[in-house]
Design a protein around this motif. Structure first.
Motif, mmCIF file in Angstrom:
data_model
loop_
_atom_site.group_PDB
_atom_site.id
_atom_site.type_symbol
_atom_site.label_atom_id
_atom_site.label_comp_id
_atom_site.label_asym_id
_atom_site.label_seq_id
_atom_site.Cartn_x
_atom_site.Cartn_y
_atom_site.Cartn_z
ATOM 1 N N VAL A 1 40.484 34.556 10.414
ATOM 2 C CA VAL A 1 39.178 33.491 10.309
ATOM 3 C C VAL A 1 39.071 33.227 11.920
ATOM 4 N N ASP A 2 37.955 32.895 12.163
ATOM 5 C CA ASP A 2 37.721 32.042 13.299
ATOM 6 C C ASP A 2 37.221 30.803 13.333
ATOM 7 N N SER A 3 36.617 30.327 11.890
ATOM 8 C CA SER A 3 36.235 29.134 11.844
ATOM 9 C C SER A 3 36.209 28.780 10.313
ATOM 10 N N VAL A 4 36.754 27.515 9.902
ATOM 11 C CA VAL A 4 36.842 26.886 8.623
ATOM 12 C C VAL A 4 36.340 25.755 8.488
ATOM 13 N N LEU A 5 35.494 25.632 7.276
ATOM 14 C CA LEU A 5 35.173 24.357 6.907
ATOM 15 C C LEU A 5 36.064 23.791 5.843
ATOM 16 N N ILE A 6 36.705 22.466 5.911
ATOM 17 C CA ILE A 6 37.471 21.987 4.887
ATOM 18 C C ILE A 6 36.650 20.719 4.248
ATOM 19 N N GLN A 7 36.498 20.839 2.894
ATOM 20 C CA GLN A 7 35.860 19.578 2.119
ATOM 21 C C GLN A 7 37.296 19.001 1.755
ATOM 22 N N GLY A 8 37.158 17.681 2.292
ATOM 23 C CA GLY A 8 38.208 16.676 1.789
ATOM 24 C C GLY A 8 39.307 16.276 3.099
ATOM 25 N N ASP B 1 33.707 31.021 8.518
ATOM 26 C CA ASP B 1 34.600 32.364 7.937
ATOM 27 C C ASP B 1 34.982 32.078 6.646
ATOM 28 N N LEU B 2 35.506 30.583 6.345
ATOM 29 C CA LEU B 2 35.982 30.387 4.991
ATOM 30 C C LEU B 2 35.614 28.749 4.889
ATOM 31 N N VAL B 3 35.431 28.476 3.762
ATOM 32 C CA VAL B 3 35.320 27.135 3.223
ATOM 33 C C VAL B 3 36.616 26.922 2.242
ATOM 34 N N VAL B 4 37.442 26.004 2.458
ATOM 35 C CA VAL B 4 38.552 25.360 1.694
ATOM 36 C C VAL B 4 38.171 23.941 1.123
ATOM 37 N N GLY B 5 38.388 23.845 -0.326
ATOM 38 C CA GLY B 5 38.233 22.513 -0.985
ATOM 39 C C GLY B 5 39.493 21.897 -1.166
ATOM 40 N N PHE B 6 39.804 20.845 -0.266
ATOM 41 C CA PHE B 6 40.986 20.009 -0.755
ATOM 42 C C PHE B 6 40.344 18.617 -1.062
ATOM 43 N N ASP B 7 39.294 18.875 -2.073
ATOM 44 C CA ASP B 7 38.409 17.646 -2.394
ATOM 45 C C ASP B 7 38.965 17.049 -3.734
ATOM 46 N N GLY B 8 40.257 17.015 -4.148
ATOM 47 C CA GLY B 8 40.485 16.310 -5.114
ATOM 48 C C GLY B 8 40.319 16.789 -6.791
ATOM 49 N N VAL B 9 40.816 16.005 -7.520
ATOM 50 C CA VAL B 9 40.879 16.415 -9.101
ATOM 51 C C VAL B 9 39.416 16.834 -9.402
ATOM 52 N N ASP C 1 46.869 33.437 9.566
ATOM 53 C CA ASP C 1 47.458 33.625 10.988
ATOM 54 C C ASP C 1 48.255 35.205 10.976
ATOM 55 N N GLU C 2 48.978 35.474 9.980
ATOM 56 C CA GLU C 2 49.556 36.450 9.788
ATOM 57 C C GLU C 2 48.820 37.980 9.318
ATOM 58 N N HIS C 3 47.805 37.610 8.717
ATOM 59 C CA HIS C 3 46.979 38.787 8.142
ATOM 60 C C HIS C 3 45.768 38.929 8.707
ATOM 61 N N THR C 4 45.152 39.908 9.080
ATOM 62 C CA THR C 4 43.841 40.376 9.626
ATOM 63 C C THR C 4 42.688 40.293 8.605
#
Length: 391
Positions: free
Chosen positions: A4-11, A165-173, A328-331
């Motif tokens: 990925v080149d760009s990531v949005l993290i919710q939380g 490229d990716l959205v990751v939710g670290f936005d709780g229970v 980082d390890e996988h294309t």
């Protein structure tokens, strides 16, 4: 080339900020949106076991946390009269010393935020994901403005739409990102218990985490600095009740009436003016891949547990550093997410299941066959297993 080149993290809690730092340090463009604004209560404090200190070393903040916190080795068991009855030595394992470091939650978040911003991550509070639209090339995200703890987000009318490229939710229970992935298939289940926390001056005798059980009420004393500590009280709260904040201090004192000695003195020192936090304990474990396409969840959004192993926040940090490494390890993004999930799944499930079994055991609740099998190892065995395994 990373996946990925760009990531949005919710939380913007412990897990989200750790991931932001880990990815930004690798040259990924990272945006973090945190739904609660500047008046958010970050929490009181927590313990950092040696495995999470090792993970934090990967983003360069281990020593800053130790300097800001209170490192120690053994866990102590006291009677309700505040007399020591046992000490649980730290397990030998992969992660070195200190075996534990307790720290103020606001200080911890501040250290992580500084690391993320120093690496180039952009952090916006008072914002939340409103809508996600995925295609093969990325995720288009529309944000909404957070307007208060008890009011709905306000849609920004399409003024703030970005692609990632990716959205990751670290936005709780109560994760909005988990809802996007799974609908209502996974919802937090109340355990019938809650945890109360109160920050107090640290007596000289409190130099380790201390646990004391009286009936179905458990008191935990945690030193977080040379001058401060906090009391965490786990108590039965059937029906998942809600209380008025003005009553919190009185309710904590009432639930601690069976303790005496130093714990009783600390109880009597809790005033109605002190800040007391109250959080129902809930259980949730997503037992299938924590991602679909270009959207993933981690931390409490994917797995949460009672605080009985002091590993809940640690699992979020581990999720974050392992996800950053896998990306980082996988294309290929699917390969990266699959490898990450397979590496994290069993360890996170063990912490969630073991913590819930310990809660049921301590409170005299009905135990399942799976609980009984886990409880054969006890807290020392669980700690040894976590210390012997690589995250």
């Amino acid at each position: 080339m990373p996946a990925v080149d760009s990531v949005l993290i919710q939380g913007g809690g412990v897990g989200g900020l750790t991931l932001a730092a880990a990815l930004a340090q690798r040259g990924v463009q990272v945006d973090v949106v945190e739904a609660v604004g500047s008046d958010a209560v970050l929490g009181v404090g927590l313990n950092q076991p040696s495995n999470v200190l090792a993970a934090l070393d990967e983003i360069g903040v281990r020593q800053a946390c130790i300097d800001a916190g209170f490192p120690f080795e053994e866990l102590l068991l006291w009677s309700p009269a505040s007399e020591q009855v046992a000490a649980i030595p730290p397990p030998a394992g992969l992660y070195g010393t200190p075996s534990n470091n307790a720290i103020s939650r606001p200080l911890y978040n501040g250290i992580l935020r500084e690391a993320a911003e120093r690496a180039g991550a952009r952090i916006r509070t008072g914002a939340t994901v409103w809508e996600l639209t995925e295609d093969d090339a990325g995720v288009e995200v529309e944000l909404a403005t957070w307007t208060g703890k008890r009011t709905a987000p306000r849609r920004d009318g399409g003024a703030d739409r970005r692609r990632y490229d990716l959205v990751v939710g670290f936005d709780g229970v109560r994760s909005r990102i988990r809802e996007h992935l799974f609908g209502d298939r996974y919802v937090p289940v109340p355990t019938g218990f809650a945890v109360w926390r109160v920050v107090m001056p640290r007596p000289a005798d409190v130099t380790h985490i201390v646990m004391a059980l009286s009936g179905d009420v458990k008191a935990v004393l945690t030193p977080t600095s040379r001058t401060e500590m906090y009391i965490a009280l786990v108590s039965p709260e059937p029906g998942n009740p809600r209380y008025e904040r003005a009553d919190f201090a009185r309710l904590v004192r009432e639930r601690m009436t069976s303790f005496s000695g130093l714990i009783g003195q600390l109880r009597d020192g809790i005033t109605d003016e002190q800040y007391v936090s109250y959080a129902p304990l809930e259980s949730l474990m997503v037992r299938e891949p924590w991602f679909r396409g270009r959207v993933a969840i981690a931390g409490d959004a994917a797995h949460t547990s009672p605080p009985h192993l002091a590993q809940g926040a640690a699992m979020a940090v581990e999720d974050a550093v392992v996800l950053a490494a896998s990306l980082d390890e996988h294309t290929s993004l699917p390969d990266a997410l699959d490898a990450w999930y397979l590496r994290r799944r069993d360890r996170a499930a063990f912490v969630a299941d073991m913590s819930l079994a310990l809660l049921r055991q301590e409170t005299g609740s009905e135990l399942t066959p799976a609980d009984l099998e886990l409880l054969q190892m006890g807290i020392p065995g669980a700690q040894a297993r976590l210390a012997a395994q690589s995250y």
